[in-house]
Design a protein around this motif. Structure first.
Motif, mmCIF file in Angstrom:
data_model
loop_
_atom_site.group_PDB
_atom_site.id
_atom_site.type_symbol
_atom_site.label_atom_id
_atom_site.label_comp_id
_atom_site.label_asym_id
_atom_site.label_seq_id
_atom_site.Cartn_x
_atom_site.Cartn_y
_atom_site.Cartn_z
ATOM 1 N N LEU A 30 35.395 44.357 45.015
ATOM 2 C CA LEU A 30 34.082 44.226 45.665
ATOM 3 C C LEU A 30 33.458 42.857 45.415
ATOM 4 N N VAL A 31 33.540 42.371 44.193
ATOM 5 C CA VAL A 31 32.986 41.049 43.869
ATOM 6 C C VAL A 31 33.657 39.980 44.722
ATOM 7 N N LEU A 32 34.971 40.037 44.816
ATOM 8 C CA LEU A 32 35.702 39.030 45.598
ATOM 9 C C LEU A 32 35.388 39.147 47.092
ATOM 10 N N GLU A 33 35.182 40.366 47.563
ATOM 11 C CA GLU A 33 34.810 40.545 48.968
ATOM 12 C C GLU A 33 33.419 39.976 49.245
ATOM 13 N N ILE A 34 32.489 40.203 48.350
ATOM 14 C CA ILE A 34 31.123 39.696 48.535
ATOM 15 C C ILE A 34 31.114 38.173 48.561
ATOM 16 N N TRP A 57 43.487 34.316 44.066
ATOM 17 C CA TRP A 57 44.283 33.860 42.923
ATOM 18 C C TRP A 57 44.915 32.503 43.205
ATOM 19 N N THR A 58 45.482 32.351 44.391
ATOM 20 C CA THR A 58 46.133 31.089 44.757
ATOM 21 C C THR A 58 45.141 29.931 44.694
ATOM 22 N N LEU A 59 43.965 30.127 45.266
ATOM 23 C CA LEU A 59 42.955 29.060 45.224
ATOM 24 C C LEU A 59 42.479 28.808 43.794
ATOM 25 N N PHE A 60 42.359 29.875 42.996
ATOM 26 C CA PHE A 60 41.902 29.740 41.611
ATOM 27 C C PHE A 60 42.882 28.903 40.795
ATOM 28 N N ILE A 86 33.882 34.551 40.891
ATOM 29 C CA ILE A 86 35.290 34.593 41.313
ATOM 30 C C ILE A 86 36.176 34.803 40.089
ATOM 31 N N ASN A 87 35.927 34.052 39.032
ATOM 32 C CA ASN A 87 36.680 34.190 37.779
ATOM 33 C C ASN A 87 36.567 35.637 37.261
ATOM 34 N N LEU A 88 35.344 36.160 37.263
ATOM 35 C CA LEU A 88 35.113 37.527 36.796
ATOM 36 C C LEU A 88 35.830 38.543 37.685
ATOM 37 N N GLY A 89 35.754 38.353 38.994
ATOM 38 C CA GLY A 89 36.460 39.248 39.915
ATOM 39 C C GLY A 89 37.952 39.261 39.642
ATOM 40 N N PRO A 119 41.954 34.471 33.785
ATOM 41 C CA PRO A 119 42.601 35.706 34.210
ATOM 42 C C PRO A 119 44.111 35.511 34.319
ATOM 43 N N LYS A 120 44.809 36.628 34.198
ATOM 44 C CA LYS A 120 46.246 36.635 34.465
ATOM 45 C C LYS A 120 46.428 37.006 35.927
ATOM 46 N N GLU A 121 47.617 36.797 36.430
ATOM 47 C CA GLU A 121 47.902 37.056 37.833
ATOM 48 C C GLU A 121 47.608 38.508 38.207
ATOM 49 N N PRO A 122 46.875 38.698 39.316
ATOM 50 C CA PRO A 122 46.630 40.068 39.763
ATOM 51 C C PRO A 122 47.881 40.647 40.416
ATOM 52 N N CYS A 123 47.857 41.930 40.594
ATOM 53 C CA CYS A 123 48.921 42.584 41.343
ATOM 54 C C CYS A 123 48.454 42.607 42.784
#
Length: 149
Positions: A30-34, A57-60, A86-89, A119-123
């Motif tokens: 939700l955070v990333l969508e907002i 993730w790619t942009l981060f 974004i970092n928190l999301g 953050p580590k890589e998301p799935c």
């Protein structure tokens, strides 16, 4: 309980395992969508087949997170706060539940000003990969068809 596949944690989507960390995952989506102004489910990008999480993730990791921010925010947002979001999301959508913060920690991070952990890589799943995960799982969803009398 998480019920929409665009917000389901990987462990719930593939194995039916649910925990409080599943809610944290959904919150991160939700955070990333907002911030982006886009939905995870159905997200399309001309350069890749990743969903919104993979795109974030790619942009981060390329230090280009500012490109993830919805253009309609223009100059009305505090850039450092949005980048922190974004970092928190991304912390919330990490692949493994034990890597995700607790919701209590998320609240503290939202109100804090200190540096956030990397953050580590998301799935990430594309819609096709998510559908394959559903079809390979041992528990198939039940579909109910309603008919008029």
């Amino acid at each position: 309980m998480v019920s929409y596949r665009g917000y389901m944690s990987p462990e719930y989507a593939s194995e039916g395992l649910y925990s409080t960390k599943s809610d944290v995952f959904s919150f991160g989506v939700l955070v990333l969508e907002i911030v982006s102004g886009k939905r995870n489910r159905g997200f399309n990008h001309p350069d890749h087949d990743l969903n919104l999480l993979g795109h974030a993730w790619t942009l981060f990791i390329e230090d280009r997170s500012s490109e993830f921010i919805d253009a309609s925010m223009g100059n009305i947002c505090n850039l450092s706060e949005v980048l922190r979001s974004i970092n928190l999301g991304l912390l919330c959508v990490q692949r493994f539940p034990e890597d995700r913060p607790s919701m209590h920690s998320v609240v503290l991070m939202l109100g804090g000003e200190g540096a956030l952990p990397q953050p580590k890589e998301p799935c990430f799943f594309t819609d096709k990969n998510m559908m394959e995960a559903y079809s390979s799982s041992s528990t198939q969803p039940t579909i109910t068809v309603l008919e008029a009398r």
